[in-house]
Design a protein around this motif. Structure first.
Motif, PDB file in Angstrom:
ATOM      1  N   GLY A 162      37.346  12.075 -13.123  1.00 44.97           N
ATOM      2  CA  GLY A 162      36.585  12.321 -11.914  1.00 44.97           C
ATOM      3  C   GLY A 162      35.537  13.414 -12.084  1.00 44.97           C
TER       4      GLY A 162
ATOM      5  N   GLU B 290      30.366   7.856 -19.280  1.00 48.74           N
ATOM      6  CA  GLU B 290      31.316   6.971 -18.608  1.00 48.74           C
ATOM      7  C   GLU B 290      32.737   7.106 -19.149  1.00 48.74           C
ATOM      8  N   ASP B 291      32.860   7.659 -20.347  1.00 52.78           N
ATOM      9  CA  ASP B 291      34.192   7.833 -20.934  1.00 52.78           C
ATOM     10  C   ASP B 291      35.027   8.866 -20.193  1.00 52.78           C
ATOM     11  N   THR B 292      34.390   9.667 -19.325  1.00 55.09           N
ATOM     12  CA  THR B 292      35.118  10.715 -18.602  1.00 55.09           C
ATOM     13  C   THR B 292      35.517  10.272 -17.191  1.00 55.09           C
ATOM     14  N   ALA B 293      35.269   9.011 -16.849  1.00 59.44           N
ATOM     15  CA  ALA B 293      35.499   8.536 -15.478  1.00 59.44           C
ATOM     16  C   ALA B 293      36.932   8.790 -15.012  1.00 59.44           C
TER      17      ALA B 293
END
Length: 220
Positions: free
Chosen positions: A206, A200-203
């Motif tokens: 994208g 989720e840290d890369t949201a």
């Protein structure tokens, strides 16, 4: 009970503060281990602290952690919002495992802060800034600095990440805010910080960050 527990943590930290005070060796060393509860189940997302400073490193799904610390480190701790904190005196060990007791003495971030624990990871990063000259290349740094990463030559794959981005499912590489295709040309001496993001840290990135993100900041 909680008051005695808090004072015992403080005592462990300051009991050893002078153990390496005379040491002039500031070389960083690697420490790894496993964090479990009283039944032996892994504790994940536990934050690792070094001499009361939050490092930014966390335990993975298997409860494993890996961190590089200054050789003169006195105490290594692990903090979990659910389980509290455990500390161990560091005497040069390469491996330190933590086991939380069955009777949990939970302590909050606020209480730890009042005891002198620092939750701003930039403080630790500033303290531990060092030349990466001991490494032959950036891929060796990635292999040793982060858990759950497979490095094969100049190819990096982050285990547990998605498969939407990048050839061969390599992560997204960012150097000083710029997207690049490879890290092969980065000189370890020029690295200021290196950070790995996944899940989720890369949201923010994208689909391009679906296989993880490695962010490198160079010394200006």
């Amino acid at each position: 009970m909680k008051t005695r527990f808090l004072f015992s943590i403080l005592f462990v930290i300051f009991l050893t503060v002078s153990m390496n005070a005379q040491s002039g060796n500031h070389k960083a060393v690697k420490v790894k281990g496993v964090v479990t509860d009283a039944q032996g189940f892994p504790i994940q997302k536990g934050y690792i602290f070094v001499d009361s400073l939050k490092t930014g490193f966390r335990t993975n799904k298997k409860g494993e952690y890996k961190v590089r610390v200054p050789s003169e480190t006195d105490v290594i701790s692990v903090f979990s919002e659910k389980y509290g904190i455990q500390s161990e005196v560091y005497n040069g060990q390469e491996k330190i495992d933590f086991t939380f007791p069955e009777i949990i003495e939970v302590i909050t971030e606020q209480e730890l802060s009042e005891l002198g624990y620092v939750f701003d990871i930039e403080v630790f990063r500033g303290l531990s800034k060092k030349s990466y000259a001991e490494y032959s290349n950036i891929f060796q740094i990635i292999r040793e600095k982060f858990t759950g990463v497979e490095v094969n030559g100049t190819s990096v794959v982050i285990r547990g990440s998605g498969t939407l981005a990048g050839p061969a499912y390599e992560p997204l590489y960012i150097i000083d805010g710029n997207y690049v295709n490879s890290l092969a040309g980065v000189n370890p001496d020029e690295i200021k910080t290196i950070e790995l993001l996944k899940g989720e840290d890369t949201a923010l990135y994208g689909a391009r960050g679906g296989s993880g993100v490695i962010i490198v900041t160079l010394i200006k």
